[in-house]
Structures are given as C-alpha cells and as structure tokens.
Design a protein around this motif. Structure first.
Motif, PDB file in Angstrom:
ATOM      1  N   ILE A 158      29.389  48.731  82.583  1.00  0.00           N
ATOM      2  CA  ILE A 158      29.297  48.311  80.993  1.00  0.00           C
ATOM      3  C   ILE A 158      27.606  48.350  80.945  1.00  0.00           C
ATOM      4  CG2 ILE A 158      28.880  45.426  79.832  1.00  0.00           C
ATOM      5  CD1 ILE A 158      30.328  44.763  82.828  1.00  0.00           C
ATOM      6  N   VAL A 159      27.414  48.267  79.182  1.00  0.00           N
ATOM      7  CA  VAL A 159      25.866  48.873  78.673  1.00  0.00           C
ATOM      8  C   VAL A 159      26.104  47.389  77.839  1.00  0.00           C
ATOM      9  CG1 VAL A 159      25.707  50.722  80.373  1.00  0.00           C
ATOM     10  CG2 VAL A 159      26.713  50.166  77.913  1.00  0.00           C
ATOM     11  N   VAL A 160      24.440  47.430  77.781  1.00  0.00           N
ATOM     12  CA  VAL A 160      24.469  46.146  76.839  1.00  0.00           C
ATOM     13  C   VAL A 160      23.568  46.959  75.668  1.00  0.00           C
ATOM     14  CG1 VAL A 160      23.332  43.932  76.414  1.00  0.00           C
ATOM     15  CG2 VAL A 160      24.842  43.700  77.589  1.00  0.00           C
ATOM     16  N   ASN A 161      23.605  47.253  74.888  1.00  0.00           N
ATOM     17  CA  ASN A 161      22.390  47.977  73.556  1.00  0.00           C
ATOM     18  C   ASN A 161      22.362  46.947  72.522  1.00  0.00           C
ATOM     19  OD1 ASN A 161      20.752  50.451  72.450  1.00  0.00           O
ATOM     20  ND2 ASN A 161      22.440  50.655  71.153  1.00  0.00           N
ATOM     21  N   THR A 220      25.334  55.321  79.899  1.00  0.00           N
ATOM     22  CA  THR A 220      23.743  55.116  79.584  1.00  0.00           C
ATOM     23  C   THR A 220      23.791  55.454  78.615  1.00  0.00           C
ATOM     24  OG1 THR A 220      21.494  55.500  80.379  1.00  0.00           O
ATOM     25  CG2 THR A 220      22.841  56.893  80.518  1.00  0.00           C
ATOM     26  N   PHE A 221      22.543  54.393  77.489  1.00  0.00           N
ATOM     27  CA  PHE A 221      22.239  54.692  76.249  1.00  0.00           C
ATOM     28  C   PHE A 221      20.763  55.735  76.816  1.00  0.00           C
ATOM     29  CE2 PHE A 221      25.417  51.897  74.587  1.00  0.00           C
ATOM     30  CZ  PHE A 221      25.350  52.383  73.160  1.00  0.00           C
ATOM     31  N   SER A 222      20.776  56.505  75.515  1.00  0.00           N
ATOM     32  CA  SER A 222      19.436  57.051  75.492  1.00  0.00           C
ATOM     33  C   SER A 222      18.480  56.387  74.581  1.00  0.00           C
ATOM     34  CB  SER A 222      18.731  58.187  74.715  1.00  0.00           C
ATOM     35  OG  SER A 222      19.819  58.424  73.341  1.00  0.00           O
ATOM     36  N   THR A 223      17.231  56.225  74.993  1.00  0.00           N
ATOM     37  CA  THR A 223      16.039  56.072  73.945  1.00  0.00           C
ATOM     38  C   THR A 223      16.340  56.055  72.071  1.00  0.00           C
ATOM     39  OG1 THR A 223      14.700  57.550  74.053  1.00  0.00           O
ATOM     40  CG2 THR A 223      14.284  55.888  75.392  1.00  0.00           C
ATOM     41  N   SER A 224      17.318  56.871  72.169  1.00  0.00           N
ATOM     42  CA  SER A 224      17.203  57.783  70.713  1.00  0.00           C
ATOM     43  C   SER A 224      18.680  56.726  70.451  1.00  0.00           C
ATOM     44  CB  SER A 224      17.619  59.128  70.224  1.00  0.00           C
ATOM     45  OG  SER A 224      18.326  59.286  70.866  1.00  0.00           O
ATOM     46  N   GLY A 225      19.206  56.081  70.853  1.00  0.00           N
ATOM     47  CA  GLY A 225      20.337  54.894  70.770  1.00  0.00           C
ATOM     48  C   GLY A 225      22.027  56.009  70.820  1.00  0.00           C
ATOM     49  N   GLN A 226      22.212  57.063  71.738  1.00  0.00           N
ATOM     50  CA  GLN A 226      23.375  58.132  72.038  1.00  0.00           C
ATOM     51  C   GLN A 226      23.718  57.331  73.747  1.00  0.00           C
ATOM     52  OE1 GLN A 226      22.720  62.225  69.599  1.00  0.00           O
ATOM     53  NE2 GLN A 226      20.695  61.727  71.086  1.00  0.00           N
ATOM     54  N   VAL A 240      30.799  64.635  81.597  1.00  0.00           N
ATOM     55  CA  VAL A 240      29.683  63.845  80.772  1.00  0.00           C
ATOM     56  C   VAL A 240      29.999  64.156  79.471  1.00  0.00           C
ATOM     57  CG1 VAL A 240      27.612  64.160  80.467  1.00  0.00           C
ATOM     58  CG2 VAL A 240      28.676  63.862  82.972  1.00  0.00           C
ATOM     59  N   ASN A 241      30.224  63.170  78.759  1.00  0.00           N
ATOM     60  CA  ASN A 241      30.272  63.176  77.170  1.00  0.00           C
ATOM     61  C   ASN A 241      29.806  62.111  76.617  1.00  0.00           C
ATOM     62  OD1 ASN A 241      33.654  63.450  76.259  1.00  0.00           O
ATOM     63  ND2 ASN A 241      33.748  62.861  78.778  1.00  0.00           N
ATOM     64  N   LEU A 242      28.934  62.754  75.935  1.00  0.00           N
ATOM     65  CA  LEU A 242      28.716  62.119  74.871  1.00  0.00           C
ATOM     66  C   LEU A 242      29.096  61.253  73.556  1.00  0.00           C
ATOM     67  CD1 LEU A 242      25.764  61.340  72.854  1.00  0.00           C
ATOM     68  CD2 LEU A 242      26.362  63.487  71.631  1.00  0.00           C
ATOM     69  N   ILE A 243      29.021  59.882  73.130  1.00  0.00           N
ATOM     70  CA  ILE A 243      30.264  59.377  73.047  1.00  0.00           C
ATOM     71  C   ILE A 243      29.682  58.468  71.401  1.00  0.00           C
ATOM     72  CG2 ILE A 243      31.636  56.954  72.889  1.00  0.00           C
ATOM     73  CD1 ILE A 243      32.416  58.519  75.475  1.00  0.00           C
ATOM     74  N   SER A 244      30.289  59.097  70.690  1.00  0.00           N
ATOM     75  CA  SER A 244      30.787  58.161  68.919  1.00  0.00           C
ATOM     76  C   SER A 244      31.645  57.654  68.170  1.00  0.00           C
ATOM     77  CB  SER A 244      31.426  60.268  68.207  1.00  0.00           C
ATOM     78  OG  SER A 244      29.971  60.662  68.373  1.00  0.00           O
ATOM     79  N   LYS A 245      31.758  56.969  67.822  1.00  0.00           N
ATOM     80  CA  LYS A 245      32.182  55.874  67.152  1.00  0.00           C
ATOM     81  C   LYS A 245      33.651  56.355  66.868  1.00  0.00           C
ATOM     82  CE  LYS A 245      33.173  52.834  62.949  1.00  0.00           C
ATOM     83  NZ  LYS A 245      31.447  51.843  62.276  1.00  0.00           N
TER      84      LYS A 245
END
Length: 502
Positions: A158-161, A220-226, A240-245
């Motif tokens: 779980i992450v909260v952003n 996890t989120f990066s500081t740029s919101g990715q 390892v994946n970069l998640i998109s809507k």
C-alpha cells in the motif's frame, strides 16, 4: 589526507591543508577525505518476520510483523513500543499481515492503512482497513475493502500519495482474474482514504487503476509522482514496472518483455506495457523505495530494491525522466539473508528488514538475532558485487540448480517439510526419469503425498529453458544424496518433450 583546525576565527588554506586559528588552544582534527566505507548498524533484533517498515512522523520506524503486530522502534535506542495487536489475522506461509502504509499527511489525516489475511466461512480474504493514530495507539478501525485471497499470491503493498490510497493486490493463484478489470485481484486499486472511488479513475465506480499483475511485492512513488512496482514472476521474469493509468501489464500471457509469438500477439491486441527490467533467473524482488537524498550522492534518483531469493540490496539507477533503468548495482549479497523491506529516513539513511524467520528459510539463516532492522548510513562504490559471485566456483549444473531450484528445494535438495518435497528422498527422481522430465516441463498443481507427507505447493513449468540446461539440472539432482542415479540420455529428454508438444 587533509587537516582541519576546529573552533575557527580565521581560515587559511596552504598547499591543500586548512588551518583554523582557534579562540584559545590550537587543535588539529584529522579527517580522511577518501571515499567513506559502507556503514551498517543493527538497530533492532529478534523480530518476527517484519513484512513492512516505514518511517513515521514521530521519527521512529513503524513495523508490521507478519503475525499481526504493529509497533514502532526508536532508531537511536532500539526500544520497541507496541501500537496494535491484530487478533483476526490468518497466517500461513505468505499470508498474514502483508502491508502497512501511513497517510502522506499524518497531521491532518492521522491514518494508518493495513492489509492482512482473514478467514470467514472457510474462505480466505485480503482485508484493507484504516486505523486512526491517536494517543500513541491505533484506534477506530474502518474496513475499506475485502477481496478474495489464497494460500499464496496475495501481494501486497500500500502507498498513499496526494491523499489517495494505492493498493497492489496479488492474483490469488487465479490465471484469469488479472486480465478481468471487473475483479480486484492482480491489480493496482486506487481509492480515497475512506475507500470511495475517485472520479478520475479509469472506470466509473471501479477502484482498478492498472491490471495484469501476478504478485506485486514492492511499490513506491518518486518525487515527480511516478509509480513503480516490483513483482514476482513465475519461474522466470521477475519485474520492475513503471505504472500508468488504465494500462495492462500482461500477466499471465506476457511474462517480462513480449518476446514469443503468443506474447507479441497479445501485446498487439491489448497494448500491454513492457517492464523497465526483468530478471531470469528470478531474484525474488520485495520492498521498493525511491532515493532522493543528498546524503549518499551516488544513489540519488535511484530505485532501491531488496530481494528474497537474491538476498541483496539492489540500486537501480534511473534516467532523468525516470523511464529507464540505466544500471544495477548489487550490495550485501548473501550477507544478511532474505531481505523483505526497506525504508529511507528524511536524513537519507537506509533501513533494511530481514526476513529469515519466515516460511522459506535459506542455508545459514536465521542467525541468533534475526530478524533484524539494519541501518545503512553509507554505501561504498567498492562494495557492489556480481550477482553470480557466490556461485562462480561451482559447476554449471550446480549453478543452474542454485539459480532455478534451490529457493524451493534448498541447496542440499532436502526441501521444506510439508511445503517443498525433498529431491534426495524422491522415488520419482531416482527411479522414474520420464515422470521427472514431465514434472519439470509441465509443472504440477498439487497436492501430492510423498513418503506419507502431503505437499500442496505448486511447481511451475520450466519448459522455457534449453534442453541442455535442464539435462544438467536433472543430472545434478539425480547425483544428490546416496542415490547417484545415472545421467538421463538427451534422446529420452527430447522424446518426452516431443510427446508433450503433440
């Protein structure tokens, strides 16, 4: 070497030395300006499988232990304070208390989110619940969601952003749910802190944000919101994946990068997303974090990934846009055993949580003080290791066995009683080579009773591997213990594979 004089009034630099004129006595402090060495300190010990750790607003490390204990530890003293003991956790193997996240704004919203396994009417569920942090305890539980669970593949993180909750769920051993956007398993779910669906989710009234996942273990989120995730593959292609809507990540048809005809066809029809990185042999990726501090400059703009099977910390350097992984450095391989999670303090220190008392122990662990929380204050550039360094001295067959088989059947082939059967005591291994080849090529779903012990774990297929590599593994397996069975001829292997492909 450089010399610095303390309590200065005036500083004068001469030939690489710095002199400070003190107010009274003239003192010299010697400082080594060479690269600082790696610094590791144990800040907590004798924990019971810490599945998640997080840096709290109170500057303490919050810990979720698998059997249902939430506590916090003072990183300076190691003192432990229990905040909550869950009494309805169903825990076996990879079920139990599997995720914890603190709200991104604890002052305004003092919420802590937990995910754990429960049992109702002989069925398993993953429960997402929100607690309120008040007076140094967790109160007022509010169940946000319950979804189907299984003996394994329950995820989760779980992450909260920006006030929104992202929940990564496992496929719960289903081979169809991950590709069905109307079911919650094998997904990343996105919701508000009260469990409602945000208006800008991909599907109205549906918490699904992205789908096509097997068993996410880090997020996890990066500081740029990715948003990034780490995920267990089957026998191959941890990711390892970069998640998109509103995107599809391919499981179970696409594993890793789309390469086979079936994978490329599915990708074309469903616009699946390739991972940033995939590992075969698998490494058992677990907790994931993003490093943005200046304390260890070489780590800035990197993903920090810990691993279970790989027993290491991995630094994945990102490009400026955060869309590519440029390099991978490996630290502490086999030094601390299985590492389940990590967190980064505001000061830039890294904290690792070992997982050596869990259901799947490795050779040499647990140590007497396991499980531990370790503080990493610096990483030396001279420390990265080759991921195969510990296997370099062995034969090719031994290396292949350690890469593909030992995480379940163990280095000595004795397995884990009641979970993974022994290869040394297997009649199939010694006396039935055709059946052994079939089992390796097609896998098994269990349960199976061997020597009076029932094993219900799943064995995946290894048909993707080359015949020569599988023959090496089989020869190595059949030479274990006192049996020393003769090697299987390549002709027999080809014959069995051909019969299965008809």
């Amino acid at each position: 070497m450089k010399y610095i004089l303390i309590n200065f009034v005036l500083t004068i630099g001469i030939f690489g030395y710095f002199f400070v004129l003190p107010e009274s006595n003239f003192k010299v402090q010697q400082i080594d300006t060479r690269e600082a060495s790696t610094v590791v300190k144990t800040v907590a010990k004798n924990l019971n499988v810490p599945w998640e750790i997080a840096w709290g607003p109170d500057n303490k490390i919050w810990i979720a232990e698998q059997q249902g204990l939430i506590s916090r530890i003072d990183p300076l003293t190691g003192s432990k304070e229990i905040l909550l003991k869950l009494n309805d956790v169903w825990q076996l193997r990879t079920s139990g208390l599997l995720a914890m996240a603190l709200h991104s704004d604890m002052k305004k919203n003092p919420y802590v989110f937990l995910d754990y396994t429960i049992e109702k009417d002989n069925k398993k569920y993953s429960r997402l619940v929100r607690y309120t942090w008040q007076k140094d305890t967790l109160l007022s539980p509010k169940v946000l969601m319950e979804i189907p669970a299984a003996l394994g593949h329950n995820g989760s993180r779980i992450v909260v952003n920006a006030g929104l909750v992202y929940w990564a769920t496992g496929d719960a051993l289903s081979l169809v749910d991950s590709q069905n956007p109307q079911t919650p398993n094998g997904k990343i779910l996105r919701m508000t802190s009260d469990g409602s669906v945000p208006f800008d989710n991909p599907m109205k009234g549906n918490p699904v944000w992205a789908w096509g996942f097997r068993n996410i273990q880090g997020m996890t989120f990066s500081t740029s919101g990715q948003l990034y995730t780490s995920e267990h593959g089957d026998t191959n292609d941890d990711e390892v994946n970069l998640i998109s809507k509103s995107r599809n990540y391919g499981w179970p048809t696409v594993q890793g990068f789309a390469e086979s005809d079936a994978e490329t066809s599915f990708k074309g029809l469903n616009s699946t997303v390739d991972p940033l990185k995939a590992w075969t042999p698998t490494i058992g990726p677990a907790g994931l974090d993003y490093y943005t501090s200046d304390k260890i400059p070489g780590l800035k703009n990197s993903l920090l990934l810990v691993s279970l099977k790989g027993k290491s910390l991995r630094v994945l350097k990102l490009d400026a846009e955060g869309k590519k992984i440029l390099t991978e450095d490996i630290y502490f391989e086999n030094k601390f055993g299985r590492i389940r999670d990590l967190c980064v303090s505001p000061a830039g220190d890294i904290y690792l949580a070992t997982s050596n008392r869990d259901w799947n122990p490795v050779a040499g662990f647990p140590k007497p003080e396991d499980d531990r929380i370790l503080k990493i204050s610096n990483l030396s550039k001279s420390d990265p290791q080759n991921s195969l360094s510990s296997m370099a001295a062995g034969s090719k067959a031994e290396t292949l066995y350690l890469q593909y088989c030992a995480s379940c059947h163990k280095e000595n082939g004795l397995g884990v009683k009641g979970t993974f059967p022994s290869l040394q005591n297997s009649q199939t291994v010694v006396l039935n080579p055709k059946e052994l080849i079939k089992k390796i090529l097609i896998g098994s779903t269990g349960p199976a009773t061997i020597n009076g012990i029932t094993y219900d774990s799943v064995m995946p297929s290894f048909a993707f591997m080359k015949d020569e590599d599988l023959l090496d593994i089989i020869t190595y397996i059949r030479s274990m213990g006192s049996s020393h069975a003769v090697p299987i001829k390549p002709e027999l292997f080809k014959q069995v594979r051909a019969s299965l492909n008809k």
